[in-house]
Design a protein around this motif. Structure first.
Motif, PDB file in Angstrom:
ATOM      1  N   UNK A 170      21.300  19.747 -16.072  1.00  8.75           N
ATOM      2  CA  UNK A 170      22.183  20.088 -14.946  1.00  8.75           C
ATOM      3  C   UNK A 170      21.428  19.855 -13.646  1.00  8.75           C
ATOM      4  N   UNK A 171      22.088  19.223 -12.698  1.00  9.81           N
ATOM      5  CA  UNK A 171      21.513  18.983 -11.378  1.00  9.81           C
ATOM      6  C   UNK A 171      22.535  19.384 -10.326  1.00  9.81           C
ATOM      7  N   UNK A 172      22.069  20.134  -9.328  1.00 11.37           N
ATOM      8  CA  UNK A 172      22.940  20.609  -8.247  1.00 11.37           C
ATOM      9  C   UNK A 172      22.308  20.239  -6.916  1.00 11.37           C
ATOM     10  N   UNK A 173      23.103  19.711  -6.002  1.00 12.29           N
ATOM     11  CA  UNK A 173      22.604  19.399  -4.657  1.00 12.29           C
ATOM     12  C   UNK A 173      22.102  20.680  -3.993  1.00 12.29           C
ATOM     13  N   UNK A 174      20.944  20.637  -3.320  1.00 11.80           N
ATOM     14  CA  UNK A 174      20.330  21.862  -2.770  1.00 11.80           C
ATOM     15  C   UNK A 174      21.273  22.710  -1.926  1.00 11.80           C
ATOM     16  N   UNK A 175      22.074  22.075  -1.072  1.00  9.31           N
ATOM     17  CA  UNK A 175      22.943  22.847  -0.177  1.00  9.31           C
ATOM     18  C   UNK A 175      24.119  23.496  -0.898  1.00  9.31           C
ATOM     19  N   UNK A 176      24.326  23.140  -2.178  1.00  8.39           N
ATOM     20  CA  UNK A 176      25.429  23.706  -2.947  1.00  8.39           C
ATOM     21  C   UNK A 176      24.955  24.673  -4.030  1.00  8.39           C
ATOM     22  N   UNK A 177      23.699  25.019  -4.029  1.00 10.43           N
ATOM     23  CA  UNK A 177      23.176  25.925  -5.044  1.00 10.43           C
ATOM     24  C   UNK A 177      23.546  27.375  -4.736  1.00 10.43           C
ATOM     25  N   UNK A 178      23.433  28.202  -5.774  1.00  9.53           N
ATOM     26  CA  UNK A 178      23.757  29.637  -5.683  1.00  9.53           C
ATOM     27  C   UNK A 178      25.240  29.882  -5.430  1.00  9.53           C
ATOM     28  N   UNK A 179      26.082  28.967  -5.888  1.00 11.39           N
ATOM     29  CA  UNK A 179      27.531  29.134  -5.765  1.00 11.39           C
ATOM     30  C   UNK A 179      28.217  29.052  -7.129  1.00 11.39           C
ATOM     31  N   UNK A 180      27.427  29.018  -8.192  1.00 13.56           N
ATOM     32  CA  UNK A 180      27.998  28.957  -9.533  1.00 13.56           C
ATOM     33  C   UNK A 180      28.347  27.562 -10.009  1.00 13.56           C
ATOM     34  N   UNK A 181      28.007  26.539  -9.199  1.00 15.65           N
ATOM     35  CA  UNK A 181      28.381  25.178  -9.577  1.00 15.65           C
ATOM     36  C   UNK A 181      27.539  24.650 -10.732  1.00 15.65           C
ATOM     37  N   UNK A 182      26.270  25.096 -10.824  1.00 12.06           N
ATOM     38  CA  UNK A 182      25.438  24.688 -11.952  1.00 12.06           C
ATOM     39  C   UNK A 182      26.000  25.205 -13.263  1.00 12.06           C
ATOM     40  N   UNK A 183      26.424  26.463 -13.261  1.00 12.80           N
ATOM     41  CA  UNK A 183      27.020  27.052 -14.466  1.00 12.80           C
ATOM     42  C   UNK A 183      28.312  26.340 -14.835  1.00 12.80           C
ATOM     43  N   UNK A 184      29.094  26.004 -13.820  1.00 10.05           N
ATOM     44  CA  UNK A 184      30.374  25.344 -14.067  1.00 10.05           C
ATOM     45  C   UNK A 184      30.164  23.934 -14.623  1.00 10.05           C
ATOM     46  N   UNK A 185      29.244  23.178 -14.021  1.00 10.90           N
ATOM     47  CA  UNK A 185      28.968  21.821 -14.502  1.00 10.90           C
ATOM     48  C   UNK A 185      28.398  21.854 -15.914  1.00 10.90           C
ATOM     49  N   UNK A 186      27.513  22.812 -16.182  1.00 11.22           N
ATOM     50  CA  UNK A 186      26.945  22.944 -17.525  1.00 11.22           C
ATOM     51  C   UNK A 186      28.026  23.274 -18.541  1.00 11.22           C
ATOM     52  N   UNK A 187      28.955  24.140 -18.166  1.00 13.56           N
ATOM     53  CA  UNK A 187      30.027  24.520 -19.080  1.00 13.56           C
ATOM     54  C   UNK A 187      30.913  23.335 -19.429  1.00 13.56           C
ATOM     55  N   UNK A 188      31.221  22.510 -18.430  1.00  7.71           N
ATOM     56  CA  UNK A 188      32.045  21.322 -18.681  1.00  7.71           C
ATOM     57  C   UNK A 188      31.361  20.406 -19.689  1.00  7.71           C
ATOM     58  N   UNK A 189      30.080  20.093 -19.436  1.00  9.18           N
ATOM     59  CA  UNK A 189      29.346  19.189 -20.328  1.00  9.18           C
ATOM     60  C   UNK A 189      29.166  19.811 -21.712  1.00  9.18           C
ATOM     61  N   UNK A 190      28.863  21.102 -21.743  1.00  8.67           N
ATOM     62  CA  UNK A 190      28.616  21.773 -23.021  1.00  8.67           C
ATOM     63  C   UNK A 190      29.845  21.739 -23.914  1.00  8.67           C
TER      64      UNK A 190
END
Length: 236
Positions: A174-194
């Motif tokens: 999982x990779x998240x752009x620095x300015x978009x971190x701590x908003x739950x987007x990493x968890x969401x992207x991981x869930x989609x791929x998983x």
């Protein structure tokens, strides 16, 4: 979440094949360290997996490691010392996590996901090189990039991805752009791929450098189960 009993055997099978071992090597180890000599290997690898361990590399490395306990071999510094005369250099130590099911994360609003390569490449350009190198999206065949829409322009903000190991495991990143971190987007992207990987019949694998607190915390928050450690050095 807890792994199903059969999942551990599946994970051990995949790793045995990955390391060039017999299919039942981990299952038959009964707590004894598996030793596998490969004089053509360009790496030395120590793997601890659900209580059993394996050391794979050239014979000289196995001889140098004889008598050292698993706890020492799991330390990256130990493998660097053992391989110093052969120009061993860092691949690091990674914690291994696994899952055979995960809760589905639902977005709070409409979600746009791209499976194209250009979007993932663009996302990497926004991220620090160390993060890009650790996740290595280019090595992960199936990519799911969350896009942010603003003023008619689509910008990639997070990507969850996986590639198949031995037709059994889905190695995730999982990779998240620095300015978009701590908003739950990493968890969401991981869930989609998983869930795409789970739908394909794969068991999930997450590797995180032991010093990467963010990645370790994300794996645990998603519901992954700790299964071991992989420590490696690359030979010169």
């Amino acid at each position: 979440m807890t792994l199903e009993p059969g999942s551990v055997a599946i994970i051990q099978l995949a790793w045995a094949r990955r390391l060039g071992l017999d299919d039942d090597a981990f299952a038959a180890a009964a707590g004894d360290r598996i030793i596998h000599a490969d004089d053509t290997a360009r790496t030395v690898q120590f793997i601890r997996l659900f209580g059993n361990s394996a050391l794979v590399g050239p014979q000289w490395a196995l001889d140098a490691a004889a008598g050292l306990p698993d706890g020492e071999l799991a330390q990256h510094g130990t493998l660097l010392t053992l391989t110093r005369d052969h120009s061993g250099h860092g691949l690091g130590a990674s914690a291994l996590f696994f899952a055979d099911d995960l809760p589905l994360r639902q977005p709070s609003g409409e979600l746009t996901v791209s499976q194209g390569s250009p979007e993932a490449v663009e996302l990497e350009a926004f991220c620090p090189p160390d993060d890009v190198n650790e996740v290595s999206l280019s090595d992960l065949e199936h990519r799911f990039t969350i896009m942010h829409m603003e003023d008619g322009r689509r910008t990639p903000v997070a990507c969850g991805a996986y590639t198949e190991w031995e037709g059994i495991l889905a190695q995730m990143g999982v990779l998240v752009a620095p300015q978009w971190r701590r908003r739950g987007l990493g968890s969401l992207a991981a869930s989609v791929a998983a869930h795409e990987a789970l739908a394909s019949g794969l068991t999930l694998q997450w590797r995180a450098d032991v010093s990467n607190k963010g990645s370790l915390a994300l794996a645990r928050s998603l519901g992954f189960t700790a299964g071991g450690i992989q420590t490696s050095v690359l030979l010169g």
